[in-house]
Design a protein around this motif. Structure first.
Motif, PDB file in Angstrom:
ATOM      1  N   GLN A   1      14.428  40.711 -28.638  1.00 15.05           N
ATOM      2  CA  GLN A   1      15.470  40.777 -27.621  1.00 15.05           C
ATOM      3  C   GLN A   1      16.677  41.576 -28.096  1.00 15.05           C
ATOM      4  O   GLN A   1      17.371  42.211 -27.289  1.00 15.05           O
ATOM      5  CB  GLN A   1      15.892  39.354 -27.232  1.00 15.05           C
ATOM      6  CG  GLN A   1      14.818  38.590 -26.472  1.00 15.05           C
ATOM      7  CD  GLN A   1      15.092  37.103 -26.402  1.00 15.05           C
ATOM      8  OE1 GLN A   1      16.171  36.642 -26.805  1.00 15.05           O
ATOM      9  NE2 GLN A   1      14.133  36.337 -25.902  1.00 15.05           N
ATOM     10  N   ALA A   2      16.924  41.536 -29.409  1.00 18.90           N
ATOM     11  CA  ALA A   2      18.054  42.277 -29.966  1.00 18.90           C
ATOM     12  C   ALA A   2      17.732  43.748 -30.193  1.00 18.90           C
ATOM     13  O   ALA A   2      18.600  44.513 -30.640  1.00 18.90           O
ATOM     14  CB  ALA A   2      18.491  41.636 -31.289  1.00 18.90           C
ATOM     15  N   GLY A   3      16.494  44.146 -29.901  1.00 25.09           N
ATOM     16  CA  GLY A   3      16.115  45.544 -30.063  1.00 25.09           C
ATOM     17  C   GLY A   3      15.722  45.914 -31.469  1.00 25.09           C
ATOM     18  O   GLY A   3      15.652  47.112 -31.808  1.00 25.09           O
ATOM     19  N   GLY A   4      15.433  44.930 -32.312  1.00 18.57           N
ATOM     20  CA  GLY A   4      15.057  45.211 -33.691  1.00 18.57           C
ATOM     21  C   GLY A   4      13.735  45.951 -33.782  1.00 18.57           C
ATOM     22  O   GLY A   4      12.789  45.629 -33.068  1.00 18.57           O
ATOM     23  N   ASP A   5      13.663  46.947 -34.653  1.00 19.14           N
ATOM     24  CA  ASP A   5      12.431  47.724 -34.776  1.00 19.14           C
ATOM     25  C   ASP A   5      12.141  48.122 -36.223  1.00 19.14           C
ATOM     26  O   ASP A   5      11.448  49.108 -36.482  1.00 19.14           O
ATOM     27  CB  ASP A   5      12.494  48.971 -33.904  1.00 19.14           C
ATOM     28  CG  ASP A   5      13.655  49.889 -34.266  1.00 19.14           C
ATOM     29  OD1 ASP A   5      14.449  49.533 -35.164  1.00 19.14           O
ATOM     30  OD2 ASP A   5      13.776  50.966 -33.642  1.00 19.14           O
ATOM     31  N   ALA A   6      12.665  47.366 -37.182  1.00 15.16           N
ATOM     32  CA  ALA A   6      12.445  47.698 -38.590  1.00 15.16           C
ATOM     33  C   ALA A   6      11.002  47.424 -38.991  1.00 15.16           C
ATOM     34  O   ALA A   6      10.285  46.638 -38.356  1.00 15.16           O
ATOM     35  CB  ALA A   6      13.390  46.891 -39.475  1.00 15.16           C
ATOM     36  N   ASN A   7      10.555  48.077 -40.054  1.00 18.72           N
ATOM     37  CA  ASN A   7       9.288  47.700 -40.668  1.00 18.72           C
ATOM     38  C   ASN A   7       9.405  46.266 -41.170  1.00 18.72           C
ATOM     39  O   ASN A   7      10.446  45.855 -41.687  1.00 18.72           O
ATOM     40  CB  ASN A   7       8.972  48.618 -41.852  1.00 18.72           C
ATOM     41  CG  ASN A   7       8.731  50.043 -41.437  1.00 18.72           C
ATOM     42  OD1 ASN A   7       8.006  50.298 -40.491  1.00 18.72           O
ATOM     43  ND2 ASN A   7       9.348  50.986 -42.141  1.00 18.72           N
ATOM     44  N   LEU A   8       8.339  45.494 -41.032  1.00 19.89           N
ATOM     45  CA  LEU A   8       8.357  44.099 -41.449  1.00 19.89           C
ATOM     46  C   LEU A   8       7.356  43.865 -42.573  1.00 19.89           C
ATOM     47  O   LEU A   8       6.286  44.485 -42.618  1.00 19.89           O
ATOM     48  CB  LEU A   8       8.024  43.186 -40.267  1.00 19.89           C
ATOM     49  CG  LEU A   8       8.934  43.285 -39.041  1.00 19.89           C
ATOM     50  CD1 LEU A   8       8.433  42.353 -37.941  1.00 19.89           C
ATOM     51  CD2 LEU A   8      10.382  42.964 -39.403  1.00 19.89           C
ATOM     52  N   ILE A   9       7.717  42.954 -43.463  1.00 21.52           N
ATOM     53  CA  ILE A   9       6.823  42.453 -44.509  1.00 21.52           C
ATOM     54  C   ILE A   9       6.729  40.950 -44.294  1.00 21.52           C
ATOM     55  O   ILE A   9       7.754  40.271 -44.208  1.00 21.52           O
ATOM     56  CB  ILE A   9       7.374  42.744 -45.921  1.00 21.52           C
ATOM     57  CG1 ILE A   9       7.610  44.240 -46.112  1.00 21.52           C
ATOM     58  CG2 ILE A   9       6.441  42.188 -46.995  1.00 21.52           C
ATOM     59  CD1 ILE A   9       8.469  44.566 -47.338  1.00 21.52           C
ATOM     60  N   GLY A  10       5.543  40.429 -44.198  1.00 22.19           N
ATOM     61  CA  GLY A  10       5.387  39.015 -43.896  1.00 22.19           C
ATOM     62  C   GLY A  10       5.215  38.167 -45.135  1.00 22.19           C
ATOM     63  O   GLY A  10       4.388  38.470 -46.007  1.00 22.19           O
TER      64      GLY A  10
END
Length: 415
Positions: free
Chosen positions: A239-248
Motif C-alpha cells: 500500500q505504501a508503494g514499496g518495491d525494493a528487492n526482498l530477502i526472506g
C-alpha cells in the motif's frame, strides 16, 4: 484468543484413563503447539505434521498404545511452561513433543531440567540458546536452529544477486535474532554491509513507522517476520508503494505466509531465502512425504504443501516413534534405553539425513531457495542449492564461534 485447548486425541482403539502408563500398555505423549496468537496458523500446521507421522506409524508403537494430549500455547515462554506443567504434572505424560517458537524452547529447556523423568523432543523452535547454552540432558532437537537455517543465504545474495548493502526488519525475540545471525554470518564474510536494523515486537499490527524508516539507498531489505506479522507487513508495504528487492528470513517465505489470502504475498515472487526444506524439491522421499501430508487432510483443511512447521513436528514424532519401536516401548530406568536410541539415531527424514551432536542438537541439510509462482497460481519455494552437514557453529571452530556472543539485536557487526 482461544481458551487453552483441552482436547485429547487417542490413537488407540479406546481412550485410557489418566492413570495409564507405559507399564500398563499406554505411552502418553504431550504435544505443545502455538494454537493461539500471531503464530496460530503455524501451530496448526505443526499439529498436522505430527498427525501425518502418526497416520504413517499406526495405532501401536513398540507394542504400546499411544495417547496424544494436545496443549495450546501462544508463543510466549510463560505459556509454554504453563502448558508443559499441565502435560507433565497433571496429565502425567511420558514424552513431550514441542514447542514451536524460539523463546518457548529456551523456557522449556529450563523446565526440562526440573522433570528428569520426562523426555522432550523439540517441535520446531529454533533459538540457538536452547541447546547451545547449558543444554538439558532430556531435551532433544531434531531440527536445526535458526542460524543453521541461514546457512548459504548471505553468500548467495551477495555473490549471485550482487546485493552489497541491505537493511533489515525482524521480530524482536530470540528466534528473530538467531535466524538473522545465520544470514549475517555469511553475508558479512562475503563483504556485504547491513546499514540499518529495525526490530519489531511479535504481534505488530501497524508497520507504518517501520516502513517510513527504511532507507532508500539499499540493494535489498531482509525481512525476518512470520505468521500474521509477515502478512501485515506485506499488505502495508504494498500500500505504501514499496518495491525494493526482498530477502526472506526462513519463516517469511514458509507455506504459512505463501498460502495467506490476498495478493500482497505476490511481492515475494523471486525472493531468495533459506531454511530446512524446498517445497518443489524433486527428491522421492520428499515427494512421498508431501503426498502423505496431502492425503491426511482434505484440501480445505491444509496447505498445498507442508510448511516447515509441519516438517519439524513430523520429524520429531518419527524420531520418537522409531526409538519407541527399537526399545519395544521400554521407558524404564529413567527412559535410559529410549534416550540412548535418540542420541545415536540417524533420522532418514524427508528433508535429508539428520544426526545429533553432543548437545542433542540437529546437524542436517539447509536449502537456499527462491519463491516461485506455480502453474496453478499457488506460491512455493524452489531449491537454488543445498548445503549439507550444517553444524550449530556454521562450520566454524566452536571456540571462535562462541566469541561472537549469543544472538542479539547487534550481532553481527557488519559495516
Amino acid at each position: 484468543m482461544r481458551n487453552t485447548l483441552l482436547a485429547t486425541v487417542s490413537l488407540a482403539a479406546m481412550l485410557v484413563t489418566g492413570a495409564a502408563s507405559a507399564q500398563d500398555g499406554t505411552i502418553k505423549v504431550g504435544v505443545l503447539a502455538t494454537l493461539e496468537g500471531t503464530y496460530t496458523v503455524l501451530g496448526e500446521d505443526g499439529v498436522r505434521g505430527l498427525k501425518t507421522a502418526m497416520n504413517e506409524v499406526g495405532d501401536k508403537v513398540g507394542g504400546k498404545n499411544i495417547e496424544l494430549i494436545i496443549q495450546s500455547t501462544d508463543a510466549s515462554p510463560d505459556s509454554a511452561v504453563r502448558g508443559a506443567r499441565k502435560l507433565v504434572e497433571q496429565d502425567k505424560v511420558d514424552i513431550v513433543i514441542g514447542p514451536l517458537s524460539g523463546s518457548e524452547g529456551i523456557a522449556l529447556r529450563d523446565y526440562a531440567k526440573t522433570q528428569p523423568q520426562v523426555t522432550i523432543l523439540n517441535g520446531i523452535s529454533g533459538a540457538q540458546e536452547t541447546t547451545f547454552v547449558d543444554p538439558a540432558e532430556n531435551f532433544f532437537r531434531f531440527n536445526m536452529d535458526g542460524a543453521q537455517w541461514g546457512a548459504g543465504l548471505g553468500e548467495y545474495v551477495f555473490n549471485d544477486k550482487g546485493w552489497k548493502n541491505v537493511a533489515a526488519v525482524a521480530e524482536d525475540y530470540s528466534f528473530g535474532y538467531t535466524n538473522f545471525l545465520g544470514f549475517a554470518h555469511g553475508y558479512c564474510d562475503a563483504g556485504g554491509k547491513i546499514v540499518e536494523r529495525l526490530w519489531v515486537p511479535l504481534g505488530t499490527k501497524d508497520f507504518g513507522s517501520i516502513i517510513a524508516a527504511l532507507p532508500d539507498d539499499v540493494d535489498a531489505i531482509y525481512l525476518g517476520l512470520g505468521g500474521g506479522d509477515a502478512v501485515n507487513f506485506l499488505n502495508q508495504y504494498q500500500q505504501a508503494g514499496g518495491d525494493a528487492n526482498l530477502i526472506g528470513g526462513t519463516i517469511m517465505v514458509d507455506g504459512t505466509v505463501l498460502s495467506a489470502k490476498g495478493d500482497a504475498k505476490k511481492a515475494l515472487i523471486g525472493t531468495p531465502s533459506s531454511g530446512p526444506q524446498a517445497d518443489t524439491w524433486d527428491d522421492p522421499k520428499w515427494q512421498a512425504y508431501v503426498k502423505s501430508y496431502q492425503d491426511s487432510f482434505p484440501p480445505d483443511q491444509r496447505f498445498p504443501s507442508p510448511s516447515l512447521l509441519a516438517t519439524g513436528y513430523y520429524n520429531a514424532t518419527h524420531a520418537a516413534m522409531q526409538c519407541l519401536n527399537d526399545v519395544k516401548g521400554d521407558l524404564s530406568d529413567g527412559q535410559k534405553s529410549f534416550r540412548q536410541c535418540l542420541t545415536g539415531l540417524e533420522l532418514d527424514a524427508p528433508n535429508g539425513k539428520i544426526v545429533l551432536d553432543g548437545n542433542r542438537q540437529a546437524v542436517g541439510s539447509n536449502f537456499v531457495i527462491e519463491v516461485v509462482e506455480l502453474d496453478d497460481g499457488n506460491l512455493a519455494t524452489k531449491m537454488v542449492k543445498k548445503v549439507d552437514n550444517v553444524t550449530q557453529t556454521l562450520g566454524q571452530d566452536e571456540a571462535e564461534f562462541r566469541k561472537l556472543g549469543l544472538p542479539s539485536r547487534d550481532i553481527l557487526e557488519c559495516s
